[in-house]
Design a protein around this motif. Structure first.
Motif, PDB file in Angstrom:
ATOM      1  N   SER A  80       6.287   4.228 -20.005  1.00 46.05           N
ATOM      2  CA  SER A  80       7.739   3.940 -20.133  1.00 46.05           C
ATOM      3  C   SER A  80       8.048   2.533 -20.620  1.00 46.05           C
ATOM      4  CB  SER A  80       8.451   4.185 -18.790  1.00 46.05           C
ATOM      5  OG  SER A  80       8.351   5.531 -18.426  1.00 46.05           O
ATOM      6  N   PHE A  82       9.146   1.439 -23.366  1.00 45.21           N
ATOM      7  CA  PHE A  82       9.681   1.998 -24.613  1.00 45.21           C
ATOM      8  C   PHE A  82       9.976   0.942 -25.687  1.00 45.21           C
ATOM      9  CE2 PHE A  82      11.105   5.113 -21.289  1.00 45.21           C
ATOM     10  CZ  PHE A  82      10.250   6.123 -21.664  1.00 45.21           C
ATOM     11  N   SER A 113      12.668   8.958 -30.396  1.00 44.58           N
ATOM     12  CA  SER A 113      12.521   9.191 -28.963  1.00 44.58           C
ATOM     13  C   SER A 113      12.704   7.896 -28.178  1.00 44.58           C
ATOM     14  CB  SER A 113      11.145   9.797 -28.676  1.00 44.58           C
ATOM     15  OG  SER A 113      10.988  10.039 -27.299  1.00 44.58           O
ATOM     16  N   GLN A 117      15.494   6.568 -25.268  1.00 47.86           N
ATOM     17  CA  GLN A 117      15.068   6.161 -23.925  1.00 47.86           C
ATOM     18  C   GLN A 117      15.522   4.754 -23.563  1.00 47.86           C
ATOM     19  OE1 GLN A 117      13.640   8.136 -21.737  1.00 47.86           O
ATOM     20  NE2 GLN A 117      13.390   9.854 -23.164  1.00 47.86           N
TER      21      GLN A 117
END
Length: 617
Positions: A80, A82, A113, A117
Motif C-alpha cells: 500500500s 501507492f 489504480s 488509491q
C-alpha cells in the motif's frame, strides 16, 4: 548478500543474477505475507532491502531497467505504498523503449489504480489523471478504453482551462472514432455553453471560427445561433453604453470587435454596421457611410439584403430632415450595393434624382442618370420629365436643350418641350438675337400644333415687320425751296392708302390666334399709329400765308388725332386679348396701356414686362 569487488565472468554474472532474483522473490513473498491490510504494517527494512536488490539487478542487466522498476513498483503497491509505487510505474514506463511482455499496458493500468488509491488533492489528481489519460491514448488511441478516456480527458482540460489541449483531444477523438460524431458534438456543445455562461467572447469566437471551417460538421443553423449569441454578448454592453449617451465608448467597443480577426465575419460586419448607425444618429454622415461600407465588405449576400430596409429608412429620414446631400449619398450607396434588384431600385433612383435636384446639382444629376440606369428596368419617363422641368424652372437653358435632345423628350413630351422652347424663345426676344434664332430653328423641327402655329406666325410677322419698317422709312419730304401743297397732299394720300394693306396683313396674323405674336403686331400697329401722329404734327410748310398755316396745322392735327385714337383702339384690343386669354406677355411695349407712365417714371420696370396691369386703365 555482498559481492566481491573483482569483475565477474559471464557465468558468474548469470549465476549471481539467478541467485539474487530467487532471493528477492522469496523476500517479496515474505514481505507480502507479513503485510497487514488492516493496520498497513510491514517490515520496512525488508522492503528497503528488496528495492536495493532490484536496483542492483538493474545495474547488472541495464536492458531490463524498466522491468526491475516495475517490480519495485509492484512490491511497493503490495504494501500500500501507492505514491512510491506510482513513481516507479512512471519510471518504468519512461524507461521502456519498446513494449516488453505487455509491460507498457501493465504500467499504465497500475498508474490508474494508484491514482484511485491515493488521496490526492483535486489539483494533484487532475495532473496525474491527465498524465495517465494522455499515455493511454498515446499508446492505444483506438482501443475500447480510449473511447471512454477521450471525453474524460476533454472534460479535464476544460475544467483546468486548457482549451487548446481540449481541442486537440477532441480532434484526436474524432479521428480515432468517427462514428462517435454525435457524442463529440455534444462535448463541444457543452464547451460552447460553458464559454457562453462565462461570457468568454475570445474563445467562443475562436471556437465558432473553427465550426465555420467545418469542425465536426455542425449545421449552419447551429453555427448561426452560436454567432448570434456571441454577437449579443458582445453588443449588449455597447448598446447599453450608447443608450446612456456614452457613444464614444460604444464606438470604441464596436471598433475593437471589427478589427479583431478571430471574430466571425458576420459579427465584425455587424459591429461596423452598428458604428454606422451610431454615427448616423450623431449626424456624422461621412463616418456613417464609411462604416456602412466596411460592413458590406464582410457581409454575405443574404446579410446585405437584410440591411436594405434599414438603409432605405435612413435615407428617407435624412431626406425629411432636408439633408439632401447626405440622403443622396445613402441613395447612391443603396443603388451600388443592390444594383441587381432593378424593380425595387426605381423608388431609390427617383429619390436620388430629387435629392440632387433639391441642391441644384445638375452635373451630378445627369451623371447619375447615365451611371445608374443599369440598376433599373428602365428610367421612368416621369423622372426624365421631372429633371427637364427642373432645368427649365432654374434656367439651365443650354443643359435643357441638350437633355431634351439626348433623351428624345420632344417625342415623349411634345407639348411640354414645345411649351418650354417657346417660352425660351420669347425670353430672348428682345435680349439675344442669336439665342432667339437658335430656339426658333429648334422649334421648326417640332411637330406640335403650338410650335407650327408659332413658326407660321413668326414667318408672317417677319414679313409684316419689314412692311412696317418700309412704311416708316417712307416719310414725306417737303421741298423747302419750292413747296407745293398739292404734291404733298398726293404723296400723303398715297402714304395713308398703304395703311389698310398693313391692317389687312395684321388681321391675317391675328387669324392664327397666337397670343404673343398678336400682341407684338398690336405693338407695331400702336407704334405705327403714334409715330404717324407725331410725323403728321411735325410737318411744316415754309409759306407765309397765315390762313394756309392755320388750315394746314388743323388738318394735320385732325389726321394725327385720328391715328392717336387708332393707337388707343389697338391698346384696348391688346388689353382685351391679354385679359380674355390670361396671357403673360414678355414682349409688350407700346400696346401696353400703362406704357407711357412706366417708361417715363421707370416704376416697376419688371412689372411692365411681366404683369397684366389692366388696373392702370
Amino acid at each position: 548478500t555482498s559481492f566481491p569487488k573483482q569483475p565477474f565472468n559471464q557465468y558468474q554474472k548469470e549465476d549471481a543474477i539467478r541467485k539474487v532474483s530467487k532471493y528477492v522473490g522469496d523476500m517479496q513473498i515474505i514481505l507480502k505475507k507479513d503485510f497487514s491490510k488492516h493496520s498497513k504494517e510491514y517490515d520496512k527494512k525488508n522492503l528497503a532491502k528488496i528495492l536495493t536488490l532490484f536496483d542492483t539487478l538493474s545495474l547488472l542487466t541495464p536492458g531490463k531497467l524498466a522491468e526491475y522498476q516495475f517490480f519495485k513498483a509492484e512490491t511497493q503497491y503490495s504494501v500500500s505504498e501507492f505514491k512510491d509505487a506510482l513513481y516507479e510505474y512512471k519510471n518504468s514506463l519512461a524507461s521502456l523503449k519498446k513494449d516488453i511482455k505487455g509491460l507498457r499496458r501493465k504500467n499504465v493500468d497500475s498508474i490508474f489504480s494508484c491514482i484511485e488509491q491515493i488521496n490526492f488533492s483535486s489539483k494533484e489528481k487532475d495532473q496525474e489523471l491527465e498524465f495517465a489519460y494522455n499515455k493511454h491514448i498515446e499508446f492505444w488511441p483506438k482501443d475500447k478504453k480510449a473511447r471512454t478516456i477521450y471525453p474524460r480527458l476533454f472534460a479535464l482540460h476544460l475544467k483546468n482551462k486548457k482549451y487548446s489541449s481540449a481541442n486537440t483531444v477532441l480532434m484526436n477523438y474524432a479521428k480515432a472514432f468517427p462514428r462517435d460524431i454525435q457524442k463529440q458534438r455534444d462535448l463541444l456543445r457543452a464547451h460552447i455553453d460553458q464559454l457562453i455562461a462565462k461570457k468568454d467572447t475570445t474563445l467562443l469566437a475562436l471556437t465558432i471560427k473553427e465550426l465555420r471551417a467545418g469542425k465536426l460538421d455542425f449545421s449552419k443553423a447551429e453555427i448561426d445561433k452560436s454567432e448570434e449569441i456571441l454577437a449579443n454578448i458582445l453588443f449588449n454592453n455597447f448598446k447599453s453604453l450608447n443608450s446612456k449617451g456614452e457613444s464614444t465608448k460604444a464606438l470604441a467597443g464596436y471598433q475593437n470587435v471589427h478589427f479583431t480577426e478571430y471574430y466571425p465575419k458576420t459579427i465584425r460586419a455587424n459591429a461596423a454596421f452598428n458604428m454606422g448607425m451610431i454615427y448616423t444618429d450623431l449626424k456624422d454622415h461621412n463616418n456613417a457611410l464609411k462604416w456602412y461600407q466596411k460592413s458590406f465588405d464582410l457581409f454575405s449576400k443574404k446579410e446585405k439584403n437584410e440591411k436594405r430596409t434599414y438603409l432605405e429608412r435612413m435615407a428617407l429620414r435624412t431626406e425629411l430632415l432636408q439633408n439632401f446631400l447626405y440622403a443622396s449619398r445613402i441613395n447612391t450607396f443603396i443603388l451600388e450595393k443592390y444594383c441587381t434588384e432593378k424593380k425595387r431600385n426605381q423608388k431609390i433612383f427617383t429619390s436620388l434624382i430629387r435629392n440632387n435636384l433639391a441642391n441644384d446639382y445638375i452635373t451630378r444629376t445627369l451623371y447619375i442618370i447615365k451611371s445608374y440606369k443599369k440598376c433599373l428596368t428602365s428610367v421612368f419617363n416621369e423622372t426624365l420629365e421631372e429633371v427637364m422641368t427642373h432645368l427649365y424652372d432654374n434656367s439651365h437653358n443650354d443643359v435643357l436643350i441638350a437633355f431634351i435632345k439626348e433623351y428624345k423628350l420632344e417625342t415623349i413630351f411634345p407639348e411640354k418641350t414645345s411649351e418650354y422652347l417657346e417660352a425660351l424663345y420669347w425670353s430672348q426676344y428682345d435680349l439675344d438675337q442669336n439665342l432667339k434664332n437658335r430656339y426658333y430653328w429648334i422649334l421648326r423641327t417640332y411637330k406640335t400644333e403650338s410650335a407650327k402655329r408659332l413658326i407660321t406666325a413668326v414667318t408672317k410677322y417677319i414679313k409684316f415687320e419689314k412692311e412696317i419698317q418700309s412704311f416708316s422709312n417712307q416719310a414725306i419730304t417737303i421741298n423747302v425751296e419750292n413747296p407745293d401743297p398739292n404734291k404733298f397732299s398726293k404723296k400723303l394720300q398715297i402714304r395713308l392708302a398703304k395703311i389698310p394693306n398693313l391692317i389687312e396683313h395684321a388681321n391675317g396674323i391675328f387669324s392664327l390666334k397666337h397670343g404673343h405674336i398678336s400682341v407684338i403686331v398690336y405693338d407695331n400697329l400702336t407704334a405705327l399709329s403714334l409715330n404717324l401722329a407725331d410725323e403728321l404734327r411735325e410737318y411744316r410748310f415754309p409759306i407765309q400765308d397765315q390762313n394756309f398755316q392755320k388750315q394746314f396745322k388743323s388738318q394735320m392735327n385732325l389726321f394725327a388725332t385720328s391715328f392717336e385714337q387708332k393707337a388707343k383702339y389697338f391698346q384696348r384690343q391688346t388689353q382685351n386679348l391679354v385679359e380674355k386669354n390670361e396671357l403673360l406677355i414678355l414682349a409688350r411695349n407700346e400696346s401696353h396701356i400703362g406704357f407711357n407712365v412706366l417708361s417715363i417714371s421707370d416704376i416697376r420696370p419688371q412689372a411692365s414686362l411681366y404683369a397684366i396691369t389692366y388696373e392702370l386703365e
